[in-house]
Every structure is written in structure tokens, then in C-alpha cells.
Design a protein around this motif. Structure first.
Motif, short mmCIF file in Angstrom:
data_model
loop_
_atom_site.label_atom_id
_atom_site.label_comp_id
_atom_site.label_asym_id
_atom_site.label_seq_id
_atom_site.Cartn_x
_atom_site.Cartn_y
_atom_site.Cartn_z
N MET A 1 -4.09 -1.49 10.27
CA MET A 1 -2.74 -1.95 10.44
C MET A 1 -2.59 -3.20 9.59
O MET A 1 -3.48 -4.04 9.54
CB MET A 1 -2.45 -2.22 11.91
CG MET A 1 -1.03 -2.53 12.15
SD MET A 1 -0.42 -2.42 13.86
CE MET A 1 -1.77 -2.79 14.88
N GLU A 2 -1.42 -3.31 8.95
CA GLU A 2 -1.15 -4.44 8.07
C GLU A 2 0.22 -5.04 8.39
O GLU A 2 1.22 -4.32 8.45
CB GLU A 2 -1.17 -3.97 6.62
CG GLU A 2 -0.78 -5.00 5.62
CD GLU A 2 -0.66 -4.44 4.21
OE1 GLU A 2 -0.27 -5.23 3.33
OE2 GLU A 2 -0.91 -3.24 3.99
N LYS A 3 0.26 -6.34 8.60
CA LYS A 3 1.54 -7.03 8.76
C LYS A 3 2.19 -7.11 7.38
O LYS A 3 1.57 -7.57 6.43
CB LYS A 3 1.33 -8.42 9.34
CG LYS A 3 2.62 -9.19 9.50
CD LYS A 3 2.34 -10.56 10.08
CE LYS A 3 3.51 -11.46 9.88
NZ LYS A 3 3.19 -12.85 10.16
N VAL A 4 3.44 -6.65 7.28
CA VAL A 4 4.09 -6.61 5.97
C VAL A 4 5.18 -7.66 5.79
O VAL A 4 5.44 -8.09 4.68
CB VAL A 4 4.63 -5.20 5.65
CG1 VAL A 4 3.47 -4.23 5.45
CG2 VAL A 4 5.58 -4.69 6.71
N GLU B 1 7.99 -10.61 8.27
CA GLU B 1 8.61 -11.03 9.51
C GLU B 1 10.05 -11.38 9.19
O GLU B 1 10.37 -11.73 8.06
CB GLU B 1 7.88 -12.19 10.18
CG GLU B 1 7.26 -13.20 9.27
CD GLU B 1 6.44 -14.24 10.02
OE1 GLU B 1 7.03 -15.29 10.35
OE2 GLU B 1 5.25 -14.02 10.23
N TYR C 1 8.04 -9.17 13.94
CA TYR C 1 6.90 -8.95 13.06
C TYR C 1 6.81 -7.46 12.76
O TYR C 1 6.82 -6.64 13.67
CB TYR C 1 5.62 -9.47 13.71
CG TYR C 1 5.70 -10.95 14.02
CD1 TYR C 1 5.32 -11.89 13.07
CD2 TYR C 1 6.20 -11.40 15.24
CE1 TYR C 1 5.41 -13.25 13.34
CE2 TYR C 1 6.30 -12.75 15.51
CZ TYR C 1 5.91 -13.67 14.56
OH TYR C 1 6.01 -15.01 14.82
N PHE C 2 6.72 -7.12 11.49
CA PHE C 2 6.73 -5.73 11.05
C PHE C 2 5.35 -5.35 10.52
O PHE C 2 4.78 -6.06 9.70
CB PHE C 2 7.78 -5.53 9.97
CG PHE C 2 9.19 -5.72 10.47
CD1 PHE C 2 9.98 -4.63 10.79
CD2 PHE C 2 9.73 -6.99 10.62
CE1 PHE C 2 11.28 -4.80 11.25
CE2 PHE C 2 11.02 -7.18 11.09
CZ PHE C 2 11.80 -6.08 11.40
N PHE C 3 4.87 -4.19 10.96
CA PHE C 3 3.56 -3.70 10.58
C PHE C 3 3.66 -2.27 10.08
O PHE C 3 4.55 -1.52 10.49
CB PHE C 3 2.61 -3.71 11.79
CG PHE C 3 2.31 -5.08 12.32
CD1 PHE C 3 1.15 -5.73 11.93
CD2 PHE C 3 3.17 -5.71 13.20
CE1 PHE C 3 0.86 -6.99 12.43
CE2 PHE C 3 2.90 -6.96 13.70
CZ PHE C 3 1.74 -7.61 13.31
N VAL C 4 2.74 -1.90 9.19
CA VAL C 4 2.60 -0.51 8.77
C VAL C 4 1.14 -0.13 8.93
O VAL C 4 0.25 -0.98 8.88
CB VAL C 4 3.06 -0.28 7.31
CG1 VAL C 4 4.54 -0.56 7.16
CG2 VAL C 4 2.26 -1.10 6.33
N ALA C 5 0.91 1.17 9.13
CA ALA C 5 -0.46 1.67 9.25
C ALA C 5 -0.46 3.17 8.95
O ALA C 5 0.50 3.87 9.22
CB ALA C 5 -0.99 1.43 10.65
#
Length: 82
Positions: A1-4, A6, A19-23
Motif C-alpha cells: 500500500m502506498e500513500k499517494v 492528502e 489521506y489517499f492510498f493505492v494498492a
């Protein structure tokens, strides 16, 4: 998972930062059809769509949630989905 990134959803009136994440994931990682804590009256529905359909749903107004739109646009800009 990576924070991309905010973001403030409504700067000037709300101090909450999102806070926005992608995985990446595969179908094998999916363990339930939905989720949430019953004690907190959560009912989380997982909706999986082809990426192009989700982008079309922004255009037609079917997707109106700012957080969803921001993450879909992030995925498009970074070529994360076909």
C-alpha cells in the motif's frame, strides 16, 4: 500500500485532512464480499467495475463522490488501470 496524497475536502470550513492510498491486489486476496463492524453499524459494500466503466460513471454523474473521483483520476494519470 502506498500513500499517494492528502487533501482537504473543503478548505476554509473543515480542518479534516483525508489521506489517499493505492494498492495492488488480486482476487485471491479478497476474503469477504463486504465488511464493516456490526457493532458500529457499518455496512461496507465492495463494488468492482472495469476501470473504463468507472471513468464513464464520473462523466454521466453516476459517481459523484469527490474522494472516489480523485482516486480514479489519480489512477488514470499514473496509468494504474487499463
Amino acid at each position: 500500500m502506498e500513500k499517494v496524497f492528502e487533501a482537504y475536502m473543503s478548505p476554509g470550513s473543515v480542518t479534516e485532512i483525508l489521506y489517499f492510498f493505492v494498492a495492488a491486489y488480486t482476487k485471491e486476496l479478497k476474503v469477504h464480499e463486504g465488511g464493516g463492524l456490526e457493532a458500529e453499524q457499518e455496512n461496507i459494500e465492495v463494488l468492482e467495475l472495469p476501470f473504463t466503466q468507472a471513468m464513464d460513471m464520473i462523466r454521466t454523474g453516476e459517481i459523484r463522490d469527490g474522494k472516489t473521483i480523485m482516486l480514479l483520476q489519480y489512477a488514470a494519470l499514473h496509468h494504474l488501470c487499463g
